[in-house]
Design an enzyme around this catalytic site. Structure first.
Site, PDB file in Angstrom:
ATOM      1  N   CYS A   1      16.021   8.798 -14.616  1.00 27.01           N
ATOM      2  CA  CYS A   1      15.785   7.845 -13.534  1.00 27.01           C
ATOM      3  C   CYS A   1      16.886   6.797 -13.453  1.00 27.01           C
ATOM      4  CB  CYS A   1      14.440   7.135 -13.716  1.00 27.01           C
ATOM      5  SG  CYS A   1      13.026   8.216 -13.470  1.00 27.01           S
ATOM      6  N   GLY A   2      17.977   7.046 -14.146  1.00 27.11           N
ATOM      7  CA  GLY A   2      19.030   6.050 -14.198  1.00 27.11           C
ATOM      8  C   GLY A   2      19.593   5.694 -12.846  1.00 27.11           C
TER       9      GLY A   2
END
Length: 259
Positions: free
Chosen positions: A103-104
């Site tokens: 989810c960076g």
């Protein structure tokens, strides 16, 4: 000011240009540190040696791992710290880091992940603008290793009236803050609802995350804040102040705390 600890600096041969004059100069030490829980490696970080137990505790705290203590067992190799943590679940840890990395690129996902570990800061603390804006200068006064090398970040914990409680330096800005949070944990100061944090560089999402998990209501930085850092500070109720220098600063969020 005290001299920089010997373990934090190293002498190297350099050449000055122009002219090619040969000299010996000091550089900041950077070495890996492996953090383990129940014998299982959970992270490796590149850090400046010193206060390694604090670093490990601060890292685990801000990752939601509920540590209770840390040490360097005799049977482990150098540059390793073993952390004792209640209810440690290796599978949960792997899922957490997988989610964080995957989810960076998603700001919403990153903020939602922090909500799980950090309740919204509800401190009613108010700080004079002059005190908040002066923190970077007070921090610099005690940055012995930075002044010797020019190569380390610093984080400092301050009282509401600007008294320095704890300062830590490291090649990694996140490591410096983890060391401060770890020291605060050992001293029984968490949550940091009556304290201020100051960092020597920009205000990133990661630093605001760590401050929020530690319950700190106000973070001051020498540099600018990123967009995601501002979003997270709004979401978690943290006052974020950047470009603090020469008595001035930019207040991004929760402006009511600055009086």
């Amino acid at each position: 000011m005290a001299e920089a600890p010997a373990y934090s600096t190293r002498r190297v041969e350099v050449s000055r240009a122009p002219g090619g004059r040969a000299e010996r100069d000091l550089v900041a030490v950077e070495e890996p540190l492996e953090i383990r829980i129940a014998g299982e490696p959970v992270a490796v970080t590149m850090r400046t040696p010193g206060h390694d137990e604090e670093l490990a505790l601060g890292f685990c705290l801000t990752e939601g791992l509920a540590p209770v203590g840390a040490g360097v067992p005799a049977d482990l190799p150098a540059n390793t710290v073993e952390v004792e943590a209640n209810g440690f679940d290796p599978e949960r840890l792997r899922r957490h880091f997988y989610t964080s990395s995957s989810c960076g690129v998603c700001g919403k996902g990153a903020i939602e992940a922090v909500r799980v570990e950090a309740p919204r800061v509800v401190s009613e603390l108010r700080v004079p603008a002059a005190v908040a804006a002066s923190l970077p200068e007070r921090l610099l006064e005690d940055q012995a290793a930075f002044l010797a090398t020019g190569g380390l970040h610093a984080s400092g914990l301050f009282t509401a009236d600007g008294r320095l409680v704890c300062l830590r330096e490291d090649v990694g800005r996140h490591n410096a803050l983890d060391k401060v949070v770890g020291r605060a944990f050992l001293d029984g100061l968490l949550p940091l609802e009556a304290h201020l944090l100051c960092v020597s560089g920009r205000l990133s999402f990661e630093l605001v995350q760590k401050a929020a998990v530690a319950g700190c209501p106000l973070v001051v930085g020498v540099g600018a804040a990123s967009s995601l850092a501002v979003e997270l500070a709004v979401d978690r109720g943290v006052t974020l102040c950047g470009f603090a220098r020469r008595g001035e600063m930019t207040v991004y969020t929760e402006r009511w705390r600055i009086v």
